[in-house]
Design a protein around this motif. Structure first.
Motif, mmCIF file in Angstrom:
data_model
loop_
_atom_site.group_PDB
_atom_site.id
_atom_site.type_symbol
_atom_site.label_atom_id
_atom_site.label_comp_id
_atom_site.label_asym_id
_atom_site.label_seq_id
_atom_site.Cartn_x
_atom_site.Cartn_y
_atom_site.Cartn_z
ATOM 1 N N HIS A 142 0.864 -1.189 0.000
ATOM 2 C CA HIS A 142 0.000 0.000 0.000
ATOM 3 C C HIS A 142 0.890 1.226 0.000
ATOM 4 O O HIS A 142 1.911 1.268 0.692
ATOM 5 C CB HIS A 142 -0.889 0.039 1.249
ATOM 6 N N LYS A 143 0.497 2.235 -0.784
ATOM 7 C CA LYS A 143 1.163 3.534 -0.746
ATOM 8 C C LYS A 143 0.207 4.515 -0.077
ATOM 9 O O LYS A 143 -0.975 4.549 -0.406
ATOM 10 C CB LYS A 143 1.468 4.049 -2.153
ATOM 11 N N PHE A 144 0.723 5.271 0.868
ATOM 12 C CA PHE A 144 -0.051 6.299 1.540
ATOM 13 C C PHE A 144 0.664 7.632 1.406
ATOM 14 O O PHE A 144 1.888 7.694 1.571
ATOM 15 C CB PHE A 144 -0.190 6.005 3.046
ATOM 16 N N ILE A 145 -0.079 8.673 1.106
ATOM 17 C CA ILE A 145 0.449 10.019 1.245
ATOM 18 C C ILE A 145 0.135 10.424 2.671
ATOM 19 O O ILE A 145 -1.019 10.295 3.129
ATOM 20 C CB ILE A 145 -0.170 10.984 0.219
ATOM 21 N N ILE A 146 1.166 10.886 3.392
ATOM 22 C CA ILE A 146 1.012 11.229 4.804
ATOM 23 C C ILE A 146 1.509 12.635 5.059
ATOM 24 O O ILE A 146 2.352 13.158 4.327
ATOM 25 C CB ILE A 146 1.754 10.217 5.706
#
Length: 148
Positions: A142-146
């Motif tokens: 999973h890629k998350f922008i944080i």
């Protein structure tokens, strides 16, 4: 095992902590606080002080800056970060009330959501966007922008 099942295993191995031979970076954890539910017959005018349980989960991942192509100045800022993590998480600590924490290492289904706070090396970041890899079927990562 399916191709994507093998990719999920590979992501789990690659994003393991450096101490375990992987490329994962730092301590990535999620802390969730749960309160014992109020019984249905509890008088609504009485305050409810059900037991509080704090659960800490470990993720395997790495953090980098966001790609400049994603930055739009509104939804994604140049100061935002990209968290990529394996489709894996483990419950590592449970603490109920004033009791001492109980250590564990129990793999649980991956369920980091948007928005949620994830701690990276002790600093809080909020998940803003999620992109599962691949977009359909068995998830490998999973890629998350944080944003912190």
């Amino acid at each position: 095992m399916s191709f994507y099942g093998e990719m999920a295993d590979m992501a789990r191995e690659l994003l393991a902590p450096e101490s375990a031979g992987g490329l994962g970076q730092g301590a990535i954890t999620v802390v969730r606080i749960e309160q014992e539910p109020m019984p249905s017959d509890w008088p609504t005018w009485e305050p409810w002080e059900g037991a509080i349980t704090i659960k800490t989960y470990l993720l395997r991942g790495a953090v980098s800056g966001v790609s400049k192509e994603l930055v739009d100045g509104t939804n994604v800022l140049a100061s935002d970060q990209m968290l990529i993590c394996a489709d894996w998480m483990a419950l590592i600590s449970t603490r109920t009330g004033d009791d001492d924490p109980v250590a564990s290492n129990v793999e649980v289904p991956f369920d980091l959501v948007v928005p949620e706070v994830v701690n990276i090396d002790g600093l809080p970041f909020t998940t803003l966007q999620r992109v599962p890899i691949p977009g359909a079927g068995v998830k490998a990562a999973h890629k998350f922008i944080i944003r912190g």
